[in-house]
Design a protein around this motif. Structure first.
Motif, PDB file in Angstrom:
ATOM      1  N   LEU A 186      -5.365   6.102   6.555  1.00  0.00           N
ATOM      2  CA  LEU A 186      -5.321   6.237   5.104  1.00  0.00           C
ATOM      3  C   LEU A 186      -3.954   5.822   4.581  1.00  0.00           C
ATOM      4  O   LEU A 186      -2.919   6.116   5.183  1.00  0.00           O
ATOM      5  N   ALA A 187      -3.956   5.136   3.447  1.00  0.00           N
ATOM      6  CA  ALA A 187      -2.725   4.681   2.821  1.00  0.00           C
ATOM      7  C   ALA A 187      -2.401   5.552   1.609  1.00  0.00           C
ATOM      8  O   ALA A 187      -3.237   6.325   1.128  1.00  0.00           O
ATOM      9  N   ASP A 188      -1.179   5.436   1.104  1.00  0.00           N
ATOM     10  CA  ASP A 188      -0.803   6.143  -0.113  1.00  0.00           C
ATOM     11  C   ASP A 188      -1.689   5.673  -1.268  1.00  0.00           C
ATOM     12  O   ASP A 188      -1.953   4.481  -1.420  1.00  0.00           O
ATOM     13  N   GLY A 189      -2.127   6.612  -2.075  1.00  0.00           N
ATOM     14  CA  GLY A 189      -2.997   6.276  -3.185  1.00  0.00           C
ATOM     15  C   GLY A 189      -4.461   6.487  -2.900  1.00  0.00           C
ATOM     16  O   GLY A 189      -5.287   6.376  -3.818  1.00  0.00           O
ATOM     17  N   TYR A 190      -4.799   6.803  -1.657  1.00  0.00           N
ATOM     18  CA  TYR A 190      -6.204   7.064  -1.321  1.00  0.00           C
ATOM     19  C   TYR A 190      -6.594   8.428  -1.887  1.00  0.00           C
ATOM     20  O   TYR A 190      -5.914   9.426  -1.664  1.00  0.00           O
ATOM     21  N   GLU A 191      -7.689   8.490  -2.617  1.00  0.00           N
ATOM     22  CA  GLU A 191      -8.128   9.714  -3.283  1.00  0.00           C
ATOM     23  C   GLU A 191      -9.486  10.205  -2.802  1.00  0.00           C
ATOM     24  O   GLU A 191     -10.069  11.095  -3.410  1.00  0.00           O
ATOM     25  N   GLY A 192     -10.019   9.636  -1.750  1.00  0.00           N
ATOM     26  CA  GLY A 192     -11.315  10.047  -1.238  1.00  0.00           C
ATOM     27  C   GLY A 192     -11.197  11.226  -0.290  1.00  0.00           C
ATOM     28  O   GLY A 192     -10.133  11.840  -0.143  1.00  0.00           O
ATOM     29  N   PRO A 193     -12.287  11.562   0.391  1.00  0.00           N
ATOM     30  CA  PRO A 193     -12.275  12.678   1.351  1.00  0.00           C
ATOM     31  C   PRO A 193     -11.340  12.378   2.527  1.00  0.00           C
ATOM     32  O   PRO A 193     -11.261  11.242   2.997  1.00  0.00           O
ATOM     33  N   THR A 194     -10.661  13.401   2.987  1.00  0.00           N
ATOM     34  CA  THR A 194      -9.706  13.250   4.091  1.00  0.00           C
ATOM     35  C   THR A 194     -10.165  13.961   5.361  1.00  0.00           C
ATOM     36  O   THR A 194      -9.470  13.918   6.373  1.00  0.00           O
ATOM     37  N   SER A 195     -11.310  14.589   5.325  1.00  0.00           N
ATOM     38  CA  SER A 195     -11.847  15.270   6.501  1.00  0.00           C
ATOM     39  C   SER A 195     -13.220  14.684   6.819  1.00  0.00           C
ATOM     40  O   SER A 195     -13.873  14.084   5.958  1.00  0.00           O
ATOM     41  N   PRO A 196     -13.684  14.854   8.057  1.00  0.00           N
ATOM     42  CA  PRO A 196     -14.987  14.288   8.427  1.00  0.00           C
ATOM     43  C   PRO A 196     -16.117  14.855   7.572  1.00  0.00           C
ATOM     44  O   PRO A 196     -16.109  16.028   7.180  1.00  0.00           O
ATOM     45  N   GLU A 197     -17.098  14.007   7.280  1.00  0.00           N
ATOM     46  CA  GLU A 197     -18.277  14.412   6.521  1.00  0.00           C
ATOM     47  C   GLU A 197     -19.531  14.030   7.302  1.00  0.00           C
ATOM     48  O   GLU A 197     -19.563  12.978   7.949  1.00  0.00           O
ATOM     49  N   THR A 198     -20.553  14.863   7.221  1.00  0.00           N
ATOM     50  CA  THR A 198     -21.823  14.582   7.888  1.00  0.00           C
ATOM     51  C   THR A 198     -22.948  14.635   6.868  1.00  0.00           C
ATOM     52  O   THR A 198     -22.820  15.282   5.817  1.00  0.00           O
ATOM     53  N   TRP A 199     -24.039  13.961   7.166  1.00  0.00           N
ATOM     54  CA  TRP A 199     -25.197  13.960   6.283  1.00  0.00           C
ATOM     55  C   TRP A 199     -26.447  13.671   7.106  1.00  0.00           C
ATOM     56  O   TRP A 199     -26.382  13.181   8.223  1.00  0.00           O
ATOM     57  N   SER A 200     -27.588  13.964   6.519  1.00  0.00           N
ATOM     58  CA  SER A 200     -28.876  13.630   7.139  1.00  0.00           C
ATOM     59  C   SER A 200     -29.895  13.440   6.024  1.00  0.00           C
ATOM     60  O   SER A 200     -29.761  13.999   4.936  1.00  0.00           O
ATOM     61  N   GLU A 201     -30.922  12.652   6.310  1.00  0.00           N
ATOM     62  CA  GLU A 201     -31.970  12.405   5.332  1.00  0.00           C
ATOM     63  C   GLU A 201     -33.240  11.986   6.046  1.00  0.00           C
ATOM     64  O   GLU A 201     -33.199  11.389   7.126  1.00  0.00           O
ATOM     65  N   THR A 202     -34.358  12.311   5.436  1.00  0.00           N
ATOM     66  CA  THR A 202     -35.666  11.914   5.931  1.00  0.00           C
ATOM     67  C   THR A 202     -36.356  11.124   4.826  1.00  0.00           C
ATOM     68  O   THR A 202     -36.306  11.511   3.660  1.00  0.00           O
ATOM     69  N   ALA A 203     -37.007  10.018   5.193  1.00  0.00           N
ATOM     70  CA  ALA A 203     -37.577   9.150   4.169  1.00  0.00           C
ATOM     71  C   ALA A 203     -38.772   8.396   4.704  1.00  0.00           C
ATOM     72  O   ALA A 203     -38.976   8.279   5.917  1.00  0.00           O
ATOM     73  N   VAL A 204     -39.573   7.882   3.792  1.00  0.00           N
ATOM     74  CA  VAL A 204     -40.620   6.927   4.102  1.00  0.00           C
ATOM     75  C   VAL A 204     -40.024   5.534   4.002  1.00  0.00           C
ATOM     76  O   VAL A 204     -39.300   5.216   3.050  1.00  0.00           O
ATOM     77  N   ARG A 205     -40.305   4.692   4.984  1.00  0.00           N
ATOM     78  CA  ARG A 205     -39.708   3.362   5.049  1.00  0.00           C
ATOM     79  C   ARG A 205     -40.780   2.281   5.035  1.00  0.00           C
ATOM     80  O   ARG A 205     -41.782   2.380   5.749  1.00  0.00           O
ATOM     81  N   GLY A 206     -40.572   1.273   4.211  1.00  0.00           N
ATOM     82  CA  GLY A 206     -41.407   0.089   4.233  1.00  0.00           C
ATOM     83  C   GLY A 206     -40.571  -1.095   4.671  1.00  0.00           C
ATOM     84  O   GLY A 206     -39.407  -1.222   4.278  1.00  0.00           O
ATOM     85  N   ARG A 207     -41.143  -1.968   5.488  1.00  0.00           N
ATOM     86  CA  ARG A 207     -40.378  -3.098   6.024  1.00  0.00           C
ATOM     87  C   ARG A 207     -41.276  -4.327   6.110  1.00  0.00           C
ATOM     88  O   ARG A 207     -42.383  -4.260   6.651  1.00  0.00           O
ATOM     89  N   VAL A 208     -40.808  -5.430   5.549  1.00  0.00           N
ATOM     90  CA  VAL A 208     -41.522  -6.698   5.593  1.00  0.00           C
ATOM     91  C   VAL A 208     -40.630  -7.720   6.280  1.00  0.00           C
ATOM     92  O   VAL A 208     -39.465  -7.880   5.894  1.00  0.00           O
ATOM     93  N   VAL A 209     -41.140  -8.398   7.285  1.00  0.00           N
ATOM     94  CA  VAL A 209     -40.406  -9.447   7.981  1.00  0.00           C
ATOM     95  C   VAL A 209     -41.194 -10.755   7.851  1.00  0.00           C
ATOM     96  O   VAL A 209     -42.378 -10.792   8.183  1.00  0.00           O
ATOM     97  N   VAL A 210     -40.531 -11.784   7.348  1.00  0.00           N
ATOM     98  CA  VAL A 210     -41.096 -13.137   7.325  1.00  0.00           C
ATOM     99  C   VAL A 210     -40.236 -13.981   8.243  1.00  0.00           C
ATOM    100  O   VAL A 210     -39.034 -14.158   7.994  1.00  0.00           O
TER     101      VAL A 210
END
Length: 205
Positions: free
Chosen positions: A167-191
């Motif tokens: 991190l450099a001077d002027g950084y204003e975001g989170p300074t400690s580790p963050e975790t997350w999780s999510e469950t979703a329905v996914r659609g995928r098209v491949v050509v």
């Protein structure tokens, strides 16, 4: 279709006369002696000509014909700048519903780690770097579109962790580790219209 399956060194056919006076079709197939496990290795290099370079080694393993229905086990491993691991079990269902057939179900898992650069919203110098690790698992129901591509619809769960590492001077975001999780329905098209998967000469994906 037999030649494009990748399971044969040679796929030929010929017409023959049968004893009943009709014409028969005979396929002459030669299995690949190194199957049904297929291994490949690849290398990619990248640079921005500004002091940052990266490389990745890719290892791919496919195991064909786990079952008479054509079940495959597909694996990929990336080593280098962006470590990744992916594994999938692909199982054809042999359903026939009107004009749609060759339905399949696939269970998969994917994990990767990458370093992300952080900048101000109004541009400017780099303010820091985050190490982001993500893992996903899912199951899909899909339908191949002949030689055009495929469609998938499924359920996926993802978890991740972001950790500041520089991190450099002027950084204003989170300074400690963050975790997350999510469950979703996914659609995928491949050509996929590439003539070759590894070194295509024309087409698009």
């Amino acid at each position: 279709h037999l030649a494009a399956s990748g399971d044969y060194v040679r796929a030929d056919y010929r017409l023959v006369d049968t004893t009943s006076g009709a014409t028969g079709l005979v396929f002459d197939l030669e299995d690949k002696p190194w199957g049904p496990n297929y291994l490949r290795i690849g290398l990619d290099l990248a640079t921005d000509f500004g002091g940052h370079s990266a490389f990745n080694i890719t290892l791919s393993h496919n195991r064909h014909w786990l079952t008479p229905a054509g079940t495959e086990w597909r694996n990929r491993l990336h080593i280098g700048e962006v470590p990744q691991i992916y594994s999938e079990i692909y199982h054809p269902l042999s359903w026939t519903l009107g004009l749609w057939n060759d339905w399949f179900v696939a269970g998969w898992a994917h994990s990767e780690r990458r370093v992300l650069s952080i900048y101000r919203a109004d541009a400017g110098p780099e303010l820091g770097q985050l190490r982001r690790s993500t893992s996903r698992v899912g199951v899909d129901l899909g339908q191949p579109w002949g030689s055009l591509g495929e469609l998938r619809l499924g359920l996926t769960h993802q978890g991740g962790r972001s950790e500041p590492i520089l991190l450099a001077d002027g950084y204003e975001g989170p300074t400690s580790p963050e975790t997350w999780s999510e469950t979703a329905v996914r659609g995928r098209v491949v050509v996929d219209q590439l003539d070759y998967a590894n070194f295509p000469l024309y087409g698009y994906r």
